[in-house]
Design an enzyme around this catalytic site. Structure first.
Site, PDB file in Angstrom:
ATOM      1  CE  LYS A 188      -1.849   2.952   2.146  1.00 42.14           C
ATOM      2  NZ  LYS A 188      -1.661   4.387   1.844  1.00 42.14           N
ATOM      3  N   GLY A 241       6.806   4.921   8.290  1.00 46.51           N
ATOM      4  CA  GLY A 241       5.985   6.125   8.320  1.00 46.51           C
ATOM      5  C   GLY A 241       6.149   6.822   9.652  1.00 46.51           C
ATOM      6  CB  SER A 242       4.144   9.458  11.223  1.00 46.37           C
ATOM      7  OG  SER A 242       2.879   8.829  11.209  1.00 46.37           O
ATOM      8  CB  THR A 243       6.286   8.093  15.942  1.00 45.97           C
ATOM      9  OG1 THR A 243       7.655   7.976  15.531  1.00 45.97           O
ATOM     10  CG2 THR A 243       6.127   7.489  17.323  1.00 45.97           C
ATOM     11  NE  ARG A 244      -0.671  11.237  12.831  1.00 40.09           N
ATOM     12  CZ  ARG A 244      -1.529  10.665  12.002  1.00 40.09           C
ATOM     13  NH1 ARG A 244      -2.592  10.046  12.470  1.00 40.09           N
ATOM     14  NH2 ARG A 244      -1.346  10.705  10.693  1.00 40.09           N
ATOM     15  N   GLY A 246       2.565   4.494  13.378  1.00 41.45           N
ATOM     16  CA  GLY A 246       3.213   3.268  13.872  1.00 41.45           C
ATOM     17  C   GLY A 246       2.517   2.712  15.112  1.00 41.45           C
ATOM     18  CD  GLU A 264      12.823   0.162  10.042  1.00 38.15           C
ATOM     19  OE1 GLU A 264      13.464   1.140  10.485  1.00 38.15           O
ATOM     20  OE2 GLU A 264      13.164  -1.007  10.213  1.00 38.15           O
ATOM     21  CB  CYS A 299      13.195   8.937   8.629  1.00 38.07           C
ATOM     22  SG  CYS A 299      14.306   7.912   7.655  1.00 38.07           S
ATOM     23  CD  GLU A 398       9.944  12.826  11.434  1.00 37.58           C
ATOM     24  OE1 GLU A 398       8.808  12.356  11.610  1.00 37.58           O
ATOM     25  OE2 GLU A 398      10.872  12.197  10.907  1.00 37.58           O
TER      26      GLU A 398
HETATM   27  P1  NAD Z   1       2.400   8.473   7.619  1.00 41.97           P
HETATM   28  O1  NAD Z   1       2.582   7.702   8.875  1.00 41.97           O
HETATM   29  O2  NAD Z   1       1.398   9.547   7.582  1.00 41.97           O
HETATM   30  O3  NAD Z   1       1.998   7.470   6.428  1.00 41.97           O
HETATM   31  C1  NAD Z   1       2.772   6.340   6.101  1.00 41.97           C
HETATM   32  C2  NAD Z   1       1.885   5.312   5.414  1.00 41.97           C
HETATM   33  O4  NAD Z   1       0.891   4.899   6.337  1.00 41.97           O
HETATM   34  C3  NAD Z   1       1.147   5.841   4.193  1.00 41.97           C
HETATM   35  O5  NAD Z   1       1.070   4.831   3.218  1.00 41.97           O
HETATM   36  C4  NAD Z   1      -0.234   6.164   4.758  1.00 41.97           C
HETATM   37  O6  NAD Z   1      -1.258   6.120   3.791  1.00 41.97           O
HETATM   38  C5  NAD Z   1      -0.392   5.059   5.770  1.00 41.97           C
HETATM   39  N1  NAD Z   1      -1.352   5.393   6.839  1.00 41.97           N
HETATM   40  C6  NAD Z   1      -1.655   6.632   7.326  1.00 41.97           C
HETATM   41  N2  NAD Z   1      -2.604   6.536   8.277  1.00 41.97           N
HETATM   42  C7  NAD Z   1      -2.901   5.219   8.404  1.00 41.97           C
HETATM   43  C8  NAD Z   1      -3.813   4.493   9.203  1.00 41.97           C
HETATM   44  N3  NAD Z   1      -4.625   5.112  10.076  1.00 41.97           N
HETATM   45  N4  NAD Z   1      -3.863   3.153   9.075  1.00 41.97           N
HETATM   46  C9  NAD Z   1      -3.048   2.515   8.198  1.00 41.97           C
HETATM   47  N5  NAD Z   1      -2.180   3.148   7.389  1.00 41.97           N
HETATM   48  C10 NAD Z   1      -2.099   4.483   7.496  1.00 41.97           C
HETATM   49  O7  NAD Z   1       3.849   8.972   7.224  1.00 41.97           O
HETATM   50  P2  NAD Z   1       4.267   9.846   5.957  1.00 41.97           P
HETATM   51  O8  NAD Z   1       3.863  11.255   6.186  1.00 41.97           O
HETATM   52  O9  NAD Z   1       3.835   9.168   4.710  1.00 41.97           O
HETATM   53  O10 NAD Z   1       5.871   9.704   6.021  1.00 41.97           O
HETATM   54  C11 NAD Z   1       6.673  10.477   6.814  1.00 41.97           C
HETATM   55  C12 NAD Z   1       7.118   9.710   8.048  1.00 41.97           C
HETATM   56  O11 NAD Z   1       7.815   8.527   7.693  1.00 41.97           O
HETATM   57  C13 NAD Z   1       8.083  10.515   8.892  1.00 41.97           C
HETATM   58  O12 NAD Z   1       7.753  10.405  10.242  1.00 41.97           O
HETATM   59  C14 NAD Z   1       9.427   9.837   8.610  1.00 41.97           C
HETATM   60  O13 NAD Z   1      10.387  10.019   9.611  1.00 41.97           O
HETATM   61  C15 NAD Z   1       9.014   8.420   8.448  1.00 41.97           C
HETATM   62  N6  NAD Z   1      10.034   7.637   7.735  1.00 41.97           N
HETATM   63  C16 NAD Z   1      10.782   6.732   8.441  1.00 41.97           C
HETATM   64  C17 NAD Z   1      11.775   5.993   7.793  1.00 41.97           C
HETATM   65  C18 NAD Z   1      12.594   4.966   8.531  1.00 41.97           C
HETATM   66  O14 NAD Z   1      13.212   4.124   7.879  1.00 41.97           O
HETATM   67  N7  NAD Z   1      12.636   4.986   9.855  1.00 41.97           N
HETATM   68  C19 NAD Z   1      12.013   6.209   6.435  1.00 41.97           C
HETATM   69  C20 NAD Z   1      11.238   7.141   5.750  1.00 41.97           C
HETATM   70  C21 NAD Z   1      10.243   7.852   6.419  1.00 41.97           C
END
Ligand code: NAD
Length: 495
Positions: A188, A241-244, A246, A264, A299, A398
């Site tokens: 996804k 993605g975001s910690t929120r 996660g 991650e 990130c 962040e």
């Molecule tokens: P995000 O958490 O908003 O979204 C990430 C993914 O999760 C997207 O595909 C989104 O559609 C999906 N998502 C969002 N809400 C969801 C829910 N309620 N249920 C299931 N899936 C959901 O993050 P973003 O804005 O796309 O990316 C930025 C974040 O990613 C930053 O916090 C960044 O630090 C982190 N990141 C971490 C790494 C790492 O390797 N640690 C690498 C790249 C980015």
């Protein structure tokens, strides 16, 4: 430098936003789509499937069927290797198309899509392909009367949920080990960057990956993402993605089948410069280059710059002098260093943090304003704050934009304590000409990756991931196989 007219190519592009399920491009079950716009100038790129639970269910069933009949898992590793090597070759052959899609989708400069994103994606897939027929299982050192085999087996159906900042690379970090180990995958992509994931799945099919093994369902997080993470037939979620969000992944697993969750997540990485480091010009150049790369949407961006008090003012002046080299420009121009933020929401978030920094008393030494508004796109000047303290909002949260804060510190112990005073622990760096101090501080820093006297060294051979609320598990390297395989013990009696 590339002589391609990217603007002209972009005009001719008609990306396909339909899902790819069981080897076929398909519309959403209920026909719903959303319009995808480019952050470069807000132009409409096309309609993309707005996947719902029914679409995800179709994809997971296809993935499950492919796993159960062993059309992929049952192939000898050497054959899986060959298919994935061809997949990697096809990614490189489609370099220009993929790079253009990535740049249009999320706004990064075309020169970096070409030089970083496409080759890193291809190398990641090739590296796991090459590894998979060189890994042996184990026999335990037990007694004469029994034999204990310790083997790794593919886990089953992997749900991969990835962000928009490095759409292809983040997908490849999941796909490489998951596919090489024999799993099926439902990916996804972010709703903000769906196109390259869909093209990757087509290229994998062309390379000979059986239908159903790699499926892509685009859509929003709270719809397609939630449905995938809650699905009872998904064995593990590889989330970046975001910690929120996660946190939600852990909740979805608890509410469904206790699937494995590998997170991650975000970061607020410390860049720690001691006054015994002679070449502070190089440290200043490095922090600017690393912070403003990818518009600060990384990130591991070094957004907390901790500088020993005696050199803090000079260091701040040097970094501020670097910032204008990263003036925002047209991402389709091959000389542009800093492109567009991913969308208007992100622009507002970043400008909100810049306002918060000013309100809390930090001084803007460079940047601080929106740019190129006349294009209709979303650009922010590279921004350097001085006089920041570690408790300010801009030092704790962040930002995910081109904004750094310079924080002075006194003793070594104070520097370490400040660096570690963060809910995140993804990456850190220490700059010192004293080898004892460099080792001492590197050991004390609570982060998954620590750099000494540099920041950007990177390779698929090393693990990447976070301490604390930056996540669990590791992407990249052979350690990533741990996430997508089960460890089995088989006892045999010997008479
Ligand atoms: P995000 O958490 O908003 O979204 C990430 C993914 O999760 C997207 O595909 C989104 O559609 C999906 N998502 C969002 N809400 C969801 C829910 N309620 N249920 C299931 N899936 C959901 O993050 P973003 O804005 O796309 O990316 C930025 C974040 O990613 C930053 O916090 C960044 O630090 C982190 N990141 C971490 C790494 C790492 O390797 N640690 C690498 C790249 C980015």
């Amino acid at each position: 430098m590339s002589t391609i007219d990217w603007t002209q190519r972009a005009t001719a592009l008609r990306p396909d936003g339909r899902s790819l399920i069981d080897g076929q491009r398909v519309a959403a079950q209920d026909g719903q789509t959303f319009d995808k716009h480019s952050p470069i100038d807000n132009r409409r790129l096309g309609a993309v499937v707005r996947g719902q639970a029914a679409d995800v269910d179709l994809a997971v069933r296809a993935a499950r069927a492919a796993f159960e009949d062993r059309r992929w898992a049952g192939k000898p590793p050497a054959q899986r290797k060959r298919v994935l090597q061809r997949f990697s070759e096809k990614i490189l052959a489609a370099k220009e198309e993929l790079a253009l899609l990535e740049t249009l989708d999320m706004g990064k400069p075309i020169q970096y899509s070409l030089a970083v994103d496409v080759p890193s994606t291809a190398r990641c897939i090739a590296w796991y392909a090459e590894a998979v027929d060189k890994i042996y299982d184990e026999i335990a050192p037990t007694g004469d009367s029994a034999l204990a085999l310790i083997t790794r087996e593919p886990m089953g159906v992997i749900g991969a949920i990835v962000p928009w900042n490095y759409p292809m690379i983040m997908a490849a970090w999941k796909l490489g080990p998951a596919l090489a180990a024999g799993n099926s995958v439902v990916l996804k992509p972010s709703e903000k960057s769906p196109y390259t994931a869909l093209r990757l799945a087509e290229l994998a099919l062309e390379a000979g990956l059986p239908p159903g093994v790699f499926n892509v369902v685009p859509g929003y997080g709270h719809e397609a993402g939630e449905a995938l993470a809650l699905h009872m037939e998904v064995d593990a979620i590889g989330f970046t993605g975001s910690t929120r969000v996660g946190r939600r992944m852990l909740d979805y697993a608890g509410r469904s089948n206790l699937k494995r969750v590998y997170n991650e997540l975000g970061g607020k990485s410390a860049f720690l410069v001691f006054d015994d480091f002679a070449d502070i010009q190089r440290a200043a150049r490095t922090v600017a280059g690393s912070m403003f790369f990818n518009q600060g949407e990384s990130c591991n961006a070094p957004s907390r710059v901790l500088v020993q008090a005696g050199i803090a003012d000079e260091f701040a002046r040097l970094v501020a002098a670097e910032a204008p080299k990263y003036a925002p420009g047209d991402p389709l121009n091959p000389t542009t260093e800093l492109g567009a933020l991913v969308d208007e929401t992100q622009l507002k978030t970043v400008m909100g943090y810049i306002d918060a920094g000013r309100d809390e008393g930090a001084q803007v030494l460079a940047g601080g304003r929106q740019a190129r508004a006349e294009t209709g796109g979303f650009y922010v000047e590279p921004t350097v704050f001085a006089g920041v303290n570690n408790d300010m909002k801009i030092a704790r949260e962040e930002i995910f934009g081109p904004v750094m804060g310079i924080i002075p510190f006194g003793t070594e112990a104070e520097g370490i304590a400040l660096a570690n005073r963060s809910s995140y622990g993804l990456q850190a760096s220490v700059w010192s000409d004293n080898i004892n101090r460099a080792h001492r501080v590197a050991r004390a820093l609570r982060a998954g990756t620590v750099h000494v006297n540099q920041y950007d060294e990177d390779d698929i051979t090393v693990p990447f991931g976070g301490y604390k609320q930056s996540g669990n598990g590791r992407d990249k390297s052979l350690h990533a196989f741990d996430k997508y395989t089960e460890l089995k013990t088989t006892w045999l009696r010997i008479d």
